[in-house]
Design a protein around this motif. Sequence first.
Motif, PDB file in Angstrom:
ATOM      1  N   PRO A 123       2.986   0.523  14.285  1.00  0.00           N
ATOM      2  CA  PRO A 123       2.767  -0.433  15.383  1.00  0.00           C
ATOM      3  C   PRO A 123       3.006  -1.870  14.922  1.00  0.00           C
ATOM      4  N   ARG A 124       3.671  -2.635  15.761  1.00  0.00           N
ATOM      5  CA  ARG A 124       3.967  -4.020  15.410  1.00  0.00           C
ATOM      6  C   ARG A 124       2.687  -4.804  15.130  1.00  0.00           C
TER       7      ARG A 124
ATOM      8  N   ARG B  42       1.680  -7.076  11.770  1.00  0.00           N
ATOM      9  CA  ARG B  42       1.190  -8.449  11.796  1.00  0.00           C
ATOM     10  C   ARG B  42      -0.116  -8.574  11.013  1.00  0.00           C
ATOM     11  N   GLN B  43      -1.005  -7.580  11.136  1.00  0.00           N
ATOM     12  CA  GLN B  43      -2.261  -7.616  10.390  1.00  0.00           C
ATOM     13  C   GLN B  43      -2.004  -7.533   8.882  1.00  0.00           C
ATOM     14  N   MET B  44      -1.063  -6.676   8.486  1.00  0.00           N
ATOM     15  CA  MET B  44      -0.713  -6.566   7.068  1.00  0.00           C
ATOM     16  C   MET B  44      -0.205  -7.903   6.540  1.00  0.00           C
ATOM     17  N   ALA B  45       0.702  -8.523   7.292  1.00  0.00           N
ATOM     18  CA  ALA B  45       1.265  -9.806   6.872  1.00  0.00           C
ATOM     19  C   ALA B  45       0.174 -10.878   6.825  1.00  0.00           C
TER      20      ALA B  45
ATOM     21  N   ARG C  81      -5.175  -0.208   6.525  1.00  0.00           N
ATOM     22  CA  ARG C  81      -6.209  -0.404   5.517  1.00  0.00           C
ATOM     23  C   ARG C  81      -5.528  -0.575   4.167  1.00  0.00           C
ATOM     24  N   LEU C  82      -5.899  -1.629   3.444  1.00  0.00           N
ATOM     25  CA  LEU C  82      -5.306  -1.925   2.139  1.00  0.00           C
ATOM     26  C   LEU C  82      -5.815  -0.945   1.096  1.00  0.00           C
ATOM     27  N   ILE C  83      -4.918  -0.300   0.370  1.00  0.00           N
ATOM     28  CA  ILE C  83      -5.296   0.659  -0.664  1.00  0.00           C
ATOM     29  C   ILE C  83      -5.300   0.006  -2.034  1.00  0.00           C
ATOM     30  N   GLU C  84      -4.278  -0.808  -2.334  1.00  0.00           N
ATOM     31  CA  GLU C  84      -4.265  -1.547  -3.587  1.00  0.00           C
ATOM     32  C   GLU C  84      -3.176  -2.601  -3.565  1.00  0.00           C
ATOM     33  N   VAL C  85      -3.219  -3.469  -4.582  1.00  0.00           N
ATOM     34  CA  VAL C  85      -2.231  -4.533  -4.755  1.00  0.00           C
ATOM     35  C   VAL C  85      -1.588  -4.352  -6.124  1.00  0.00           C
TER      36      VAL C  85
ATOM     37  N   LEU D 126     -10.674  -9.577   5.755  1.00  0.00           N
ATOM     38  CA  LEU D 126     -10.881  -8.853   4.499  1.00  0.00           C
ATOM     39  C   LEU D 126     -11.809  -7.662   4.693  1.00  0.00           C
ATOM     40  N   THR D 127     -12.933  -7.864   5.333  1.00  0.00           N
ATOM     41  CA  THR D 127     -13.892  -6.762   5.479  1.00  0.00           C
ATOM     42  C   THR D 127     -13.384  -5.692   6.438  1.00  0.00           C
ATOM     43  N   GLU D 128     -12.473  -6.064   7.339  1.00  0.00           N
ATOM     44  CA  GLU D 128     -11.919  -5.074   8.261  1.00  0.00           C
ATOM     45  C   GLU D 128     -10.820  -4.250   7.613  1.00  0.00           C
ATOM     46  N   LEU D 129      -9.943  -4.904   6.828  1.00  0.00           N
ATOM     47  CA  LEU D 129      -8.758  -4.211   6.315  1.00  0.00           C
ATOM     48  C   LEU D 129      -8.924  -3.650   4.910  1.00  0.00           C
ATOM     49  N   VAL D 130      -9.959  -4.051   4.177  1.00  0.00           N
ATOM     50  CA  VAL D 130     -10.164  -3.525   2.829  1.00  0.00           C
ATOM     51  C   VAL D 130     -11.285  -2.492   2.859  1.00  0.00           C
ATOM     52  N   PRO D 131     -10.996  -1.220   2.566  1.00  0.00           N
ATOM     53  CA  PRO D 131     -12.036  -0.187   2.586  1.00  0.00           C
ATOM     54  C   PRO D 131     -13.131  -0.500   1.566  1.00  0.00           C
ATOM     55  N   THR D 132     -14.339  -0.081   1.857  1.00  0.00           N
ATOM     56  CA  THR D 132     -15.447  -0.288   0.937  1.00  0.00           C
ATOM     57  C   THR D 132     -15.073   0.221  -0.452  1.00  0.00           C
TER      58      THR D 132
END
Length: 372
Positions: A16-17, A21-24, A74-78, A255-261
Amino acid sequence: MHPYTDVISNQPALLPRRSFRQMAQLVKCLYRLSRNPSYRARLWSELPEIAQFDPGHDALMMGYDFHQTAAGPRLIEVNTNAGGWLPALLACYGENVLNPAKLPPRARARLLGPFREELRAWNDGRSQQPTGLAIIDEEPNAQFLYGEMAYCRQLLEEAWKVPVALVDAAELTADSEGVRHGGNKIELIYNRHCDFYLEAPALAGLRAAYRAGTVCLSPNPFAYGLLADKRRLALWSDGEALAELDLAVADRRLLTELVPTSRLLADLDRENLWREKKDWVFKPVARFGSQGVLLGAKITRSRFDLLDPQETLVQRHVSPSRTEKDGHPEMKTDFRLYAYRDRVLGMTARLYRGQVTNMRTPGGGFAPVILT
């Protein structure tokens, strides 16, 4: 046939677009965070000395890996030396790009521009024609992505008209005075080595040159310590800790929304964790990619008991989305954004079956992404 035929999927992955946008936005947010004085102060005592040194420039080819869920990405790692950008280009543009002359101008600019910006930043904002560059890894010619590094060497040599060495770091002559290869001075090194804090004895000379500021090493320990050390995920997902930093409310929310605990194993009750293990993923903080990653649903008690509490990140399990391939069973899908500083350079998806991302699934591999 090019060397990455078996790791490219012609099946596009849909995203989804709004999720893109959230990732960016998160890429921009994390870059701002890495520049934030309160964030740096919060981390400083946890960073090794080499990661406390600010070289004055940034990090080439950062990678941000996501799983797409029903609630969004959801961000898994960098990653600070994210590989796979050549297979990603092939998945998007086809085999023609193996001839650098046929690389689309926009893609060429996105690849080469950061090298120029890194060299300029290292040189106090002045443009400089280098006399030599290098790409380093541990035994690069034995690496799966050697072809990608060789392709990068060709691009850089054509752009700057100077020699570019593609070598093991141990082949460089380096000390605090600078770095040389074959008698030629090296001003910029594209660092693909996975000793992120330059701890190995073979890297002592390079470490001295980097610390003295006599070479532009990119990516570098400073960027890794601030953004790619897996321990940072624990802070990014801790709302209370983030509230103590000088951050915009929107950034804390993102950050708290997209990064899993995520938490260090040492900070959790081990027995309670064992009972809830199916909800978690266990990651060694000092490994890269999916090496050593264990799904809680698969881990045995004996293996669990061996986990080092100070070296294991425990992250809430986020199932990857799925992509159907030619009517065959759906393949797990993750998304990677390649970035420099706060801007996205490109995106790819990786399709696979099994416990973690791999390049062995027939019909899977790097895939183009279609925004919906």
